[in-house]
Motif scaffolding. Structure first.
Motif, short mmCIF file in Angstrom:
data_model
loop_
_atom_site.label_atom_id
_atom_site.label_comp_id
_atom_site.label_asym_id
_atom_site.label_seq_id
_atom_site.Cartn_x
_atom_site.Cartn_y
_atom_site.Cartn_z
N PRO A 68 0.95 -1.25 0.08
CA PRO A 68 0.14 0.03 -0.04
C PRO A 68 1.02 1.10 -0.01
O PRO A 68 1.68 1.22 0.67
CB PRO A 68 -0.81 -0.03 1.33
N SER A 69 0.40 2.29 -0.66
CA SER A 69 1.27 3.46 -0.72
C SER A 69 0.18 4.67 -0.45
O SER A 69 -0.81 4.55 -0.49
CB SER A 69 1.94 3.43 -2.06
N LEU A 70 0.81 5.80 0.05
CA LEU A 70 0.20 7.14 0.33
C LEU A 70 -0.30 7.68 -1.20
O LEU A 70 0.48 7.68 -2.14
CB LEU A 70 1.02 8.00 1.08
N THR A 71 -1.58 8.00 -1.16
CA THR A 71 -1.79 8.75 -2.38
C THR A 71 -1.66 10.12 -2.30
O THR A 71 -2.26 10.70 -1.26
CB THR A 71 -3.20 8.42 -2.84
N PRO A 72 -0.64 11.00 -2.71
CA PRO A 72 -0.44 12.21 -2.45
C PRO A 72 -1.83 13.14 -2.43
O PRO A 72 -2.30 13.17 -3.86
CB PRO A 72 0.58 12.75 -3.65
N LEU A 73 -2.20 13.86 -1.61
CA LEU A 73 -3.27 14.78 -1.86
C LEU A 73 -2.95 16.03 -2.29
O LEU A 73 -3.68 16.63 -3.07
CB LEU A 73 -3.73 15.24 -0.56
N TYR A 74 -1.40 16.45 -2.16
CA TYR A 74 -1.03 17.41 -2.77
C TYR A 74 0.48 17.18 -3.68
O TYR A 74 1.57 17.43 -3.13
CB TYR A 74 -0.58 18.62 -1.78
N PRO A 75 0.45 16.42 -4.80
CA PRO A 75 1.16 15.78 -5.24
C PRO A 75 2.27 16.80 -6.06
O PRO A 75 1.96 17.80 -6.26
CB PRO A 75 0.88 14.87 -6.37
N THR A 76 3.44 16.85 -6.01
CA THR A 76 4.66 17.81 -6.54
C THR A 76 4.76 17.72 -8.08
O THR A 76 4.55 16.43 -8.69
CB THR A 76 5.84 17.60 -5.79
N GLY A 77 4.89 18.85 -8.70
CA GLY A 77 5.20 18.40 -10.07
C GLY A 77 6.53 18.66 -10.49
O GLY A 77 7.43 18.30 -9.72
N ALA A 78 6.93 19.02 -11.72
CA ALA A 78 8.13 18.91 -12.40
C ALA A 78 8.92 19.72 -11.58
O ALA A 78 10.35 19.53 -11.32
CB ALA A 78 8.24 19.29 -13.63
N SER A 79 8.32 20.89 -10.97
CA SER A 79 9.09 22.00 -10.27
C SER A 79 9.58 21.55 -8.92
O SER A 79 10.31 22.31 -7.99
CB SER A 79 8.29 23.07 -10.10
N CYS A 82 7.26 21.24 -6.59
CA CYS A 82 6.24 21.83 -5.48
C CYS A 82 5.15 21.57 -6.14
O CYS A 82 4.58 21.33 -7.16
CB CYS A 82 6.79 23.15 -5.27
N HIS A 83 3.91 21.62 -5.17
CA HIS A 83 2.49 21.68 -5.65
C HIS A 83 2.11 22.89 -5.96
O HIS A 83 2.09 24.05 -5.06
CB HIS A 83 1.83 21.15 -4.44
N ASP A 84 1.49 23.30 -7.02
CA ASP A 84 1.21 24.48 -7.60
C ASP A 84 -0.42 24.75 -6.79
O ASP A 84 -1.51 24.31 -6.99
CB ASP A 84 0.80 24.27 -9.11
N ASN A 85 -0.16 25.95 -5.92
CA ASN A 85 -1.39 26.54 -5.31
C ASN A 85 -1.77 27.72 -5.58
O ASN A 85 -2.32 28.60 -4.80
CB ASN A 85 -1.17 26.51 -3.77
N THR A 86 -1.52 28.15 -6.65
CA THR A 86 -1.98 29.39 -7.35
C THR A 86 -3.44 29.41 -7.54
O THR A 86 -3.93 28.39 -8.23
CB THR A 86 -1.04 29.63 -8.58
N GLY A 144 5.70 15.26 -1.00
CA GLY A 144 5.30 14.48 -2.12
C GLY A 144 4.03 14.30 -1.55
O GLY A 144 2.94 13.94 -2.50
N TYR A 145 3.64 14.33 -0.50
CA TYR A 145 2.23 14.19 0.18
C TYR A 145 1.43 15.41 0.50
O TYR A 145 0.24 15.52 -0.10
CB TYR A 145 2.25 13.15 1.34
N ASN A 146 1.90 16.13 1.01
CA ASN A 146 1.54 17.59 1.45
C ASN A 146 2.03 18.96 0.66
O ASN A 146 1.92 19.65 1.11
CB ASN A 146 1.26 17.86 3.11
N GLY A 147 2.86 18.51 -0.15
CA GLY A 147 3.59 19.46 -1.05
C GLY A 147 5.05 19.23 -0.94
O GLY A 147 5.33 17.83 -1.23
N PRO A 148 5.99 20.33 -0.98
CA PRO A 148 5.69 21.44 -0.35
C PRO A 148 4.90 22.29 -1.55
O PRO A 148 5.09 21.91 -2.58
CB PRO A 148 6.94 21.99 -0.26
N LEU A 149 4.42 23.31 -0.91
CA LEU A 149 3.50 24.13 -1.71
C LEU A 149 4.52 25.20 -2.65
O LEU A 149 5.63 25.40 -2.32
CB LEU A 149 2.50 24.91 -1.15
#
Length: 294
Positions: free
Chosen positions: A61-72, A74-78, A112-117
Protein backbone atom coordinates in the motif's frame (compact mmCIF):
# COMPACT_ATOMS: atom_id res chain seq x y z
CA UNK A 1 5.38 7.53 25.24
CA UNK A 2 2.92 8.81 22.67
CA UNK A 3 2.99 8.14 18.98
CA UNK A 4 2.77 10.57 16.13
CA UNK A 5 -0.26 10.96 13.97
CA UNK A 6 -1.20 12.63 10.76
CA UNK A 7 -4.55 13.72 9.45
CA UNK A 8 -6.65 13.76 6.34
CA UNK A 9 -7.93 17.09 5.08
CA UNK A 10 -11.49 18.20 5.42
CA UNK A 11 -13.38 19.71 8.31
CA UNK A 12 -11.41 18.93 11.33
CA UNK A 13 -14.58 18.35 13.09
CA UNK A 14 -14.55 15.17 11.24
CA UNK A 15 -10.90 15.42 11.54
CA UNK A 16 -9.13 12.82 12.88
CA UNK A 17 -8.32 16.23 15.34
CA UNK A 18 -4.85 12.86 12.04
CA UNK A 19 -3.77 11.20 8.70
CA UNK A 20 -3.85 7.47 9.11
CA UNK A 21 -2.38 5.14 6.52
CA UNK A 22 -4.80 2.31 6.10
CA UNK A 23 -2.97 -0.92 5.33
CA UNK A 24 -5.23 -3.19 3.34
CA UNK A 25 -4.41 -6.83 3.73
CA UNK A 26 -5.08 -8.78 0.57
CA UNK A 27 -5.52 -12.46 1.10
CA UNK A 28 -4.24 -14.68 -1.66
CA UNK A 29 -5.41 -18.27 -1.52
CA UNK A 30 -3.03 -20.73 -3.09
CA UNK A 31 -4.56 -24.11 -3.67
CA UNK A 32 -2.88 -27.40 -4.31
CA UNK A 33 -4.23 -29.21 -7.29
CA UNK A 34 -3.31 -32.64 -8.43
CA UNK A 35 -4.17 -34.41 -11.62
CA UNK A 36 -3.94 -38.11 -12.20
CA UNK A 37 -2.16 -38.68 -15.45
CA UNK A 38 -2.90 -41.68 -17.68
CA UNK A 39 -0.57 -43.71 -19.83
CA UNK A 40 -0.93 -44.05 -23.54
CA UNK A 41 -2.41 -47.47 -22.95
CA UNK A 42 -5.04 -46.01 -20.67
CA UNK A 43 -3.65 -47.50 -17.45
CA UNK A 44 -3.33 -45.18 -14.46
CA UNK A 45 0.18 -43.92 -13.92
CA UNK A 46 2.05 -45.16 -10.85
CA UNK A 47 2.27 -41.73 -9.31
CA UNK A 48 1.19 -38.20 -9.91
CA UNK A 49 2.59 -35.14 -8.20
CA UNK A 50 0.41 -32.16 -7.30
CA UNK A 51 2.02 -28.85 -8.20
CA UNK A 52 1.06 -25.53 -6.56
CA UNK A 53 2.25 -22.16 -7.70
CA UNK A 54 3.59 -19.65 -5.21
CA UNK A 55 1.21 -16.74 -4.83
CA UNK A 56 2.30 -13.43 -6.25
CA UNK A 57 3.56 -10.98 -3.63
CA UNK A 58 0.85 -8.64 -2.41
CA UNK A 59 1.18 -5.05 -3.54
CA UNK A 60 2.57 -2.64 -0.97
CA UNK A 61 0.00 0.00 0.00
CA UNK A 62 1.23 3.51 -0.74
CA UNK A 63 0.19 6.99 0.24
CA UNK A 64 -1.87 8.73 -2.39
CA UNK A 65 -0.52 12.27 -2.51
CA UNK A 66 -3.21 14.78 -1.69
CA UNK A 67 -0.94 17.58 -2.88
CA UNK A 68 1.48 15.90 -5.34
CA UNK A 69 4.53 17.79 -6.50
CA UNK A 70 5.07 18.65 -10.14
CA UNK A 71 8.20 18.90 -12.26
CA UNK A 72 9.20 21.98 -10.29
CA UNK A 73 9.29 19.96 -7.07
CA UNK A 74 6.35 21.79 -5.49
CA UNK A 75 2.57 21.69 -5.60
CA UNK A 76 1.01 24.57 -7.51
CA UNK A 77 -1.38 26.39 -5.18
CA UNK A 78 -1.88 29.41 -7.40
CA UNK A 79 -5.52 30.41 -7.33
CA UNK A 80 -6.34 28.60 -4.10
CA UNK A 81 -9.39 29.89 -2.22
CA UNK A 82 -9.34 30.62 1.49
CA UNK A 83 -11.12 27.31 2.05
CA UNK A 84 -8.43 25.47 0.09
CA UNK A 85 -5.77 27.03 2.28
CA UNK A 86 -7.67 26.14 5.46
CA UNK A 87 -8.01 22.52 4.37
CA UNK A 88 -4.28 22.32 3.76
CA UNK A 89 -3.43 23.97 7.09
CA UNK A 90 -5.62 21.44 8.92
CA UNK A 91 -3.60 18.69 7.27
CA UNK A 92 -0.13 19.95 8.13
CA UNK A 93 -0.62 21.48 11.60
CA UNK A 94 -0.84 19.30 14.70
CA UNK A 95 -2.19 21.02 17.82
CA UNK A 96 -0.78 20.10 21.26
CA UNK A 97 -3.37 17.40 21.96
CA UNK A 98 -2.90 15.92 18.48
CA UNK A 99 0.88 16.09 18.59
CA UNK A 100 1.60 12.96 20.58
CA UNK A 101 5.35 13.15 20.07
CA UNK A 102 5.88 16.53 21.65
CA UNK A 103 4.10 18.99 23.91
CA UNK A 104 3.68 21.81 21.45
CA UNK A 105 2.39 22.69 18.03
CA UNK A 106 3.93 21.12 14.92
CA UNK A 107 3.91 21.81 11.21
CA UNK A 108 4.46 18.42 9.58
CA UNK A 109 6.39 18.01 6.34
CA UNK A 110 5.64 14.97 4.17
CA UNK A 111 7.33 15.77 0.85
CA UNK A 112 5.30 14.53 -2.09
CA UNK A 113 2.20 14.09 0.04
CA UNK A 114 1.39 17.53 1.42
CA UNK A 115 3.58 19.48 -0.95
CA UNK A 116 5.68 21.41 -0.44
CA UNK A 117 3.60 24.21 -1.92
CA UNK A 118 4.94 26.52 -4.59
CA UNK A 119 3.62 29.57 -2.72
CA UNK A 120 3.90 29.85 1.05
CA UNK A 121 0.78 30.43 3.15
CA UNK A 122 0.66 32.91 6.02
CA UNK A 123 -0.62 31.33 9.21
CA UNK A 124 -1.22 32.97 12.59
CA UNK A 125 -0.74 30.82 15.70
CA UNK A 126 -2.25 32.67 18.67
CA UNK A 127 -2.46 31.67 22.33
CA UNK A 128 -5.19 33.26 24.44
CA UNK A 129 -5.58 33.37 28.21
CA UNK A 130 -9.14 32.98 29.49
CA UNK A 131 -10.05 34.02 33.02
CA UNK A 132 -13.43 32.76 34.22
CA UNK A 133 -15.72 34.25 36.85
CA UNK A 134 -19.06 33.03 38.20
CA UNK A 135 -21.95 35.44 37.87
CA UNK A 136 -23.98 36.17 40.99
CA UNK A 137 -27.58 35.01 41.19
CA UNK A 138 -30.48 37.35 40.54
CA UNK A 139 -30.62 38.18 44.25
CA UNK A 140 -26.89 38.86 44.44
CA UNK A 141 -26.13 35.59 46.20
CA UNK A 142 -23.70 33.01 44.94
CA UNK A 143 -25.28 29.85 43.57
CA UNK A 144 -24.59 27.01 45.99
CA UNK A 145 -27.40 24.55 45.25
CA UNK A 146 -25.60 22.52 42.60
CA UNK A 147 -27.27 24.22 39.67
CA UNK A 148 -25.11 25.20 36.77
CA UNK A 149 -24.05 28.84 37.08
CA UNK A 150 -23.36 31.30 34.32
CA UNK A 151 -19.72 32.14 33.70
CA UNK A 152 -18.06 35.21 32.35
CA UNK A 153 -14.64 35.15 30.83
CA UNK A 154 -12.01 37.67 29.93
CA UNK A 155 -9.78 36.87 26.95
CA UNK A 156 -6.30 38.22 26.35
CA UNK A 157 -3.64 37.30 23.80
CA UNK A 158 -0.50 35.89 25.42
CA UNK A 159 1.57 34.90 22.39
CA UNK A 160 1.39 35.16 18.62
CA UNK A 161 3.62 33.46 16.06
CA UNK A 162 3.32 34.24 12.37
CA UNK A 163 4.33 31.45 10.02
CA UNK A 164 5.04 31.59 6.30
CA UNK A 165 4.96 27.94 5.50
CA UNK A 166 4.90 25.60 2.52
CA UNK A 167 5.46 22.39 4.53
CA UNK A 168 8.94 22.12 3.06
CA UNK A 169 10.38 21.42 6.50
CA UNK A 170 9.08 20.43 9.92
CA UNK A 171 8.44 23.32 12.29
CA UNK A 172 7.84 23.40 16.06
CA UNK A 173 6.18 26.04 18.22
CA UNK A 174 6.53 25.63 21.99
CA UNK A 175 3.61 26.37 24.30
CA UNK A 176 3.70 29.43 26.58
CA UNK A 177 4.89 27.82 29.80
CA UNK A 178 2.82 29.95 32.18
CA UNK A 179 -0.37 29.50 30.18
CA UNK A 180 -0.13 25.71 30.21
CA UNK A 181 1.42 25.28 33.66
CA UNK A 182 0.08 22.37 35.68
CA UNK A 183 -0.36 24.62 38.71
CA UNK A 184 -2.23 27.42 36.95
CA UNK A 185 -5.27 28.92 38.65
CA UNK A 186 -8.43 26.77 38.50
CA UNK A 187 -10.13 29.86 37.06
CA UNK A 188 -7.83 30.06 34.04
CA UNK A 189 -8.11 28.38 30.67
CA UNK A 190 -6.14 28.54 27.44
CA UNK A 191 -7.34 28.85 23.86
CA UNK A 192 -5.18 28.21 20.81
CA UNK A 193 -6.29 29.53 17.42
CA UNK A 194 -4.75 28.78 14.03
CA UNK A 195 -5.80 31.34 11.43
CA UNK A 196 -5.03 31.83 7.76
CA UNK A 197 -3.92 35.36 6.92
CA UNK A 198 -3.92 38.23 9.41
CA UNK A 199 -4.16 37.99 13.22
CA UNK A 200 -7.65 37.74 14.70
CA UNK A 201 -9.38 40.96 15.69
CA UNK A 202 -11.52 41.36 18.78
CA UNK A 203 -14.65 41.19 16.61
CA UNK A 204 -13.63 37.74 15.39
CA UNK A 205 -13.16 36.23 18.84
CA UNK A 206 -15.88 33.97 20.30
CA UNK A 207 -18.72 35.43 22.35
CA UNK A 208 -19.31 32.17 24.19
CA UNK A 209 -17.11 29.24 25.13
CA UNK A 210 -18.70 26.01 26.35
CA UNK A 211 -17.47 24.81 29.73
CA UNK A 212 -18.04 21.15 30.50
CA UNK A 213 -20.46 20.83 27.60
CA UNK A 214 -20.80 18.00 25.13
CA UNK A 215 -17.80 17.72 22.79
CA UNK A 216 -18.06 17.80 19.02
CA UNK A 217 -17.57 14.75 16.79
CA UNK A 218 -13.79 14.98 17.15
CA UNK A 219 -14.06 14.83 20.95
CA UNK A 220 -13.09 18.40 21.75
CA UNK A 221 -14.86 21.34 23.35
CA UNK A 222 -16.78 23.57 20.97
CA UNK A 223 -15.64 27.15 20.40
CA UNK A 224 -17.53 29.33 17.92
CA UNK A 225 -15.20 31.95 16.48
CA UNK A 226 -16.83 34.81 14.61
CA UNK A 227 -14.48 34.31 11.69
CA UNK A 228 -14.29 32.08 8.65
CA UNK A 229 -10.48 32.30 8.65
CA UNK A 230 -9.90 30.00 11.63
CA UNK A 231 -8.56 26.71 10.31
CA UNK A 232 -8.26 25.02 13.70
CA UNK A 233 -8.35 25.65 17.44
CA UNK A 234 -7.92 23.89 20.75
CA UNK A 235 -9.36 24.73 24.17
CA UNK A 236 -7.81 23.89 27.52
CA UNK A 237 -10.65 24.43 29.98
CA UNK A 238 -10.34 25.83 33.51
CA UNK A 239 -10.10 23.01 36.03
CA UNK A 240 -12.71 24.30 38.49
CA UNK A 241 -14.59 27.41 37.35
CA UNK A 242 -17.29 26.76 39.96
CA UNK A 243 -14.97 28.09 42.70
CA UNK A 244 -14.26 31.40 40.95
CA UNK A 245 -15.44 34.78 42.13
CA UNK A 246 -17.00 37.27 39.68
CA UNK A 247 -13.55 38.82 39.24
CA UNK A 248 -11.91 35.50 38.38
CA UNK A 249 -10.27 34.62 41.69
CA UNK A 250 -10.61 31.20 43.37
CA UNK A 251 -12.63 31.44 46.57
CA UNK A 252 -12.44 27.86 47.78
CA UNK A 253 -10.59 24.60 47.39
CA UNK A 254 -12.00 22.86 44.28
CA UNK A 255 -12.10 19.62 46.27
CA UNK A 256 -14.65 21.18 48.62
CA UNK A 257 -16.99 22.51 45.92
CA UNK A 258 -18.90 19.93 43.83
CA UNK A 259 -18.69 20.31 40.10
CA UNK A 260 -21.90 21.74 38.59
CA UNK A 261 -24.38 19.05 37.71
CA UNK A 262 -23.24 16.69 40.44
CA UNK A 263 -26.07 17.65 42.80
CA UNK A 264 -29.55 16.06 42.71
CA UNK A 265 -31.16 19.47 42.17
CA UNK A 266 -29.72 19.53 38.68
CA UNK A 267 -32.32 17.30 37.05
CA UNK A 268 -31.88 18.59 33.54
CA UNK A 269 -28.21 19.44 33.02
CA UNK A 270 -27.34 21.60 30.06
CA UNK A 271 -23.97 22.68 28.67
CA UNK A 272 -22.47 25.58 30.54
CA UNK A 273 -21.54 28.66 28.59
CA UNK A 274 -19.41 31.64 29.38
CA UNK A 275 -19.68 35.12 27.95
CA UNK A 276 -16.96 37.53 26.91
CA UNK A 277 -17.09 40.62 29.12
CA UNK A 278 -15.29 42.73 26.55
CA UNK A 279 -17.88 41.90 23.93
CA UNK A 280 -20.79 42.52 26.31
CA UNK A 281 -19.57 45.98 27.23
CA UNK A 282 -18.69 46.86 23.64
CA UNK A 283 -14.98 47.39 24.12
CA UNK A 284 -12.92 47.55 20.94
CA UNK A 285 -10.27 45.13 22.16
CA UNK A 286 -10.13 42.20 24.58
CA UNK A 287 -10.34 43.65 28.12
CA UNK A 288 -9.55 42.20 31.47
CA UNK A 289 -11.82 41.33 34.35
CA UNK A 290 -10.84 43.83 37.06
CA UNK A 291 -7.99 42.39 39.13
CA UNK A 292 -8.38 39.03 37.38
CA UNK A 293 -5.10 39.29 35.48
CA UNK A 294 -2.06 40.97 37.03
Amino acid sequence: MRYGSKRIPGPKHSLVPAVAVLAVAVLFTGGCSSAHGTSLSGDPSESATGVSESPSPSPTPSLTPLYPTGASGCHDNTGWTAEDSKDWVRLVVDTPQENYVDEGLSVVSLPGYNGPLCRKITVQVEFWKLVYGVADGADGERLSNGLRPSYYFDIRRVKRVELHTDAGVDQKIPLPASLYATDRSPCEGALLSITVGKPLTSKELPKEVDVGGAPDVSGRATVDFRSQRVADYELSEPSAPQVCSPDGKPTADPADVPAPGSQPTDLYPTPESSFDLGDIFGTSAPSAIPSAIP
